[in-house]
Each structure stands twice: as C-alpha cells, then as structure tokens.
Design a protein around this motif. Structure first.
Motif, PDB file in Angstrom:
ATOM      1  N   HIS A 125       0.836  -1.214   0.000  1.00 58.57           N
ATOM      2  CA  HIS A 125       0.000   0.000   0.000  1.00 58.57           C
ATOM      3  C   HIS A 125       0.867   1.258   0.000  1.00 58.57           C
ATOM      4  O   HIS A 125       0.630   2.191  -0.774  1.00 58.57           O
ATOM      5  CB  HIS A 125      -0.909  -0.019   1.233  1.00 58.57           C
ATOM      6  CG  HIS A 125      -1.489   1.310   1.582  1.00 58.57           C
ATOM      7  ND1 HIS A 125      -2.454   1.948   0.807  1.00 58.57           N
ATOM      8  CD2 HIS A 125      -1.238   2.160   2.625  1.00 58.57           C
ATOM      9  CE1 HIS A 125      -2.767   3.118   1.360  1.00 58.57           C
ATOM     10  NE2 HIS A 125      -2.047   3.259   2.460  1.00 58.57           N
ATOM     11  N   HIS A 129       1.162   4.166  -3.119  1.00 62.07           N
ATOM     12  CA  HIS A 129       0.498   5.459  -2.938  1.00 62.07           C
ATOM     13  C   HIS A 129       1.392   6.586  -2.417  1.00 62.07           C
ATOM     14  O   HIS A 129       0.996   7.751  -2.491  1.00 62.07           O
ATOM     15  CB  HIS A 129      -0.694   5.291  -1.992  1.00 62.07           C
ATOM     16  CG  HIS A 129      -1.762   4.384  -2.528  1.00 62.07           C
ATOM     17  ND1 HIS A 129      -2.668   4.794  -3.477  1.00 62.07           N
ATOM     18  CD2 HIS A 129      -2.046   3.078  -2.270  1.00 62.07           C
ATOM     19  CE1 HIS A 129      -3.492   3.792  -3.767  1.00 62.07           C
ATOM     20  NE2 HIS A 129      -3.132   2.738  -3.044  1.00 62.07           N
ATOM     21  N   ARG A 224      -7.045  -2.621   3.393  1.00 62.88           N
ATOM     22  CA  ARG A 224      -8.087  -2.028   2.548  1.00 62.88           C
ATOM     23  C   ARG A 224      -8.832  -0.924   3.301  1.00 62.88           C
ATOM     24  O   ARG A 224      -9.186   0.112   2.738  1.00 62.88           O
ATOM     25  CB  ARG A 224      -9.067  -3.095   2.065  1.00 62.88           C
ATOM     26  CG  ARG A 224      -8.627  -3.811   0.804  1.00 62.88           C
ATOM     27  CD  ARG A 224      -9.787  -4.532   0.122  1.00 62.88           C
ATOM     28  NE  ARG A 224     -10.412  -5.537   0.991  1.00 62.88           N
ATOM     29  CZ  ARG A 224     -10.003  -6.798   1.086  1.00 62.88           C
ATOM     30  NH1 ARG A 224      -8.966  -7.208   0.360  1.00 62.88           N
ATOM     31  NH2 ARG A 224     -10.624  -7.644   1.866  1.00 62.88           N
ATOM     32  N   GLU A 227      -6.500   2.026   3.341  1.00 63.66           N
ATOM     33  CA  GLU A 227      -6.469   2.679   2.027  1.00 63.66           C
ATOM     34  C   GLU A 227      -7.709   3.533   1.807  1.00 63.66           C
ATOM     35  O   GLU A 227      -7.629   4.659   1.296  1.00 63.66           O
ATOM     36  CB  GLU A 227      -6.360   1.619   0.934  1.00 63.66           C
ATOM     37  CG  GLU A 227      -6.232   2.199  -0.469  1.00 63.66           C
ATOM     38  CD  GLU A 227      -5.996   1.127  -1.526  1.00 63.66           C
ATOM     39  OE1 GLU A 227      -5.936   1.478  -2.716  1.00 63.66           O
ATOM     40  OE2 GLU A 227      -5.881  -0.062  -1.152  1.00 63.66           O
TER      41      GLU A 227
END
Length: 285
Positions: A125, A129, A224, A227
């Motif tokens: 992640h 990002h 998740r 995120e």
C-alpha cells in the motif's frame, strides 16, 4: 525546573518542520542561545526524543540500505528501538539522528503470522500510494494490540518546501476493530513562512469479515480499510485546498488596482514614460 534557555530551545526542536531539524538547530535563534551554554543541546534530550518519536523519524541502519522508523511503539527503552521486518534492534542518537549497535532481535508475539502478513500488505500500500515511504507493524503484549505505522517524507529545499504524511493505526485482533490518526505537515518558506498542519482522527472501524481465520485475508482487509480512510482524507484535503484558493486567499489580496481596471501588462513595456502610463489608465476609465 528547566532554564528559560532550555525551554526555548526545546520548543524550537519540538516545533521543527519536516526535514528541517538540523537547520533549526543551526539557525540564528538557537545558535545565539547555545553560544553561552555549549552543553545546552545535551540537556534537552527529552525534546529530541519527543520530536523523533512523534514525527516517525526514519533512519538508515549501518551496513544496510533499509530505512526504519523511530516511534514510542517500537521503543525498547534506553535509546534502543527495534524493526519488526528485519528483526534487528539498534541504538539511536536523538540529537544526531544516527543509528548504531545493531543486534538481532525477534519480537515475542502470539500474532507473528498476522504481523508478517500486515507488513507485506502495508508495504505494498505504501509503495503504491506514497513516494519515499517507510512502514512497520509493532506489537503491544499487554493488550495484544498491533500498531501500523506509515510515514512519507517529501523534501524539496531547492523549491523552499518540505512535507510529511504520518499514519498511525491500532488494530485489535480480538475485536477486529481499527482506529487511528493521520497527520499532515507541510512547510513553504519562499519569501515568507507558511505552514499547514492537519490532524484526522479515525474513529473505531469494524472489519466486515474479520478474515474468517485466514491471517492473509485479515491483513488484506485491514489495509483495505486503511487505504479507504486515506483516500477519503486526501480527497477532503484537496477540496479544502481548492476552497482556500478560491475563498480565503483571494480575500487577502486586491483583485483590481485602484483604477478598478485591469492593467494590460503586455503593453507596459511600450509605455515610454509614467505620464503615458497614467494617460492610458485614464482612457481606460
């Protein structure tokens, strides 16, 4: 009780913008205070420690290209910290921000498999990002809580700005709940001094499935959630910046000159005297 000088320098240290601690220490105000008290910096170790732990300072381990985090969550006490992924502990000098005395270290945790899966998912992640990011997962034996840490630094001193994103999440495997805090700190200092600091508290979130006994699935579900939270907060920040640009910032400057007419700047070079410029402005009226 700390002296006025040590209190003042401590405040400078704790308030240093991202990536600028060394500049603050070498700066005029701190330098003046330490001229007459050469050992002053050595006496404010708690301020350096607070800054490094709260800012999730990153440090490169000797003999490695790996950067690791400094925080209160991976502290072993007496200036030593551990890195979960590399299974190493090390000594950290808070004033120089250098690591030394690296030794093997294996955290004792009942959730070792889950921690390993979280490290992998969180790293993916972060890489996708955030530029120049570092992340880790820490374990707290008394509560069995797992803490996920992520920091992304972007420094551009040649363009007079530096920035830092910090995320801290606490995950409870027993209740499958996640909570946390996001901090954003940006400093812009060209011909001025503007600093933006924001905080976003993440209230307790319940995972939908809880992994169904599979640590890999559970770790992916946790990340998740992370995120989603961070994406929504970034969108919120973008809307806020747009509002500042179109609202408050515009209110700080005059939209038109006193003539209430826009000056045709591309023609200014053609005016030979200030009288011709004045005449042109009068005609525009």
């Amino acid at each position: 009780m700390p002296s006025d000088s040590s209190a003042a320098v401590s405040a400078f240290v704790e308030g240093a913008p991202p990536g600028e601690l060394a500049d603050v220490i070498a700066g005029g105000d701190v330098k003046k205070l330490t001229v007459n008290e050469p050992k002053l910096l050595d006496s404010i170790t708690p301020a350096f420690r607070k800054y490094n732990e709260e800012q999730l300072t990153t440090v490169q381990l000797p003999g490695s290209n790996k950067h690791v985090l400094i925080s209160s969550y991976n502290s072993l006490g007496d200036g030593r910290y551990y890195d979960t992924e590399s299974q190493r502990s090390f000594s950290f000098n808070h004033q120089t921000q250098k690591a030394s005395d690296v030794q093997p270290y294996t955290p004792d945790s009942e959730h070792s498999d889950l921690i390993s899966s979280l490290l992998k998912s969180l790293s993916t992640h972060a890489t996708e990002h955030y530029p120049s990011s570092t992340s880790t997962v820490c374990f707290h034996p008394p509560t069995s809580t797992l803490t996920l840490l992520l920091v992304s630094n972007k420094y551009s001193p040649s363009n007079f700005w530096n920035g830092r994103w910090r995320s801290t999440y606490h995950f409870s495997p027993s209740t499958s709940t996640l909570s946390g805090l996001i901090n954003v700190d940006v400093h812009y200092y060209e011909d001025g001094n503007v600093r933006l600091t924001t905080r976003k508290k993440i209230e307790e979130l319940k995972l939908d499935e809880g992994g169904n006994g599979n640590v890999g699935v559970l770790a992916a579900e946790v990340v998740r959630k992370v995120e989603g939270v961070e994406r929504r907060y970034q969108e919120e920040l973008n809307r806020g910046f747009a509002g500042l640009s179109e609202g408050e910032f515009k209110g700080l400057r005059r939209q038109l000159p006193v003539t209430r007419q826009k000056v045709e700047w591309e023609k200014v070079g053609g005016y030979r005297t200030k009288f011709q410029l004045k005449k042109q402005l009068i005609l525009d009226l």
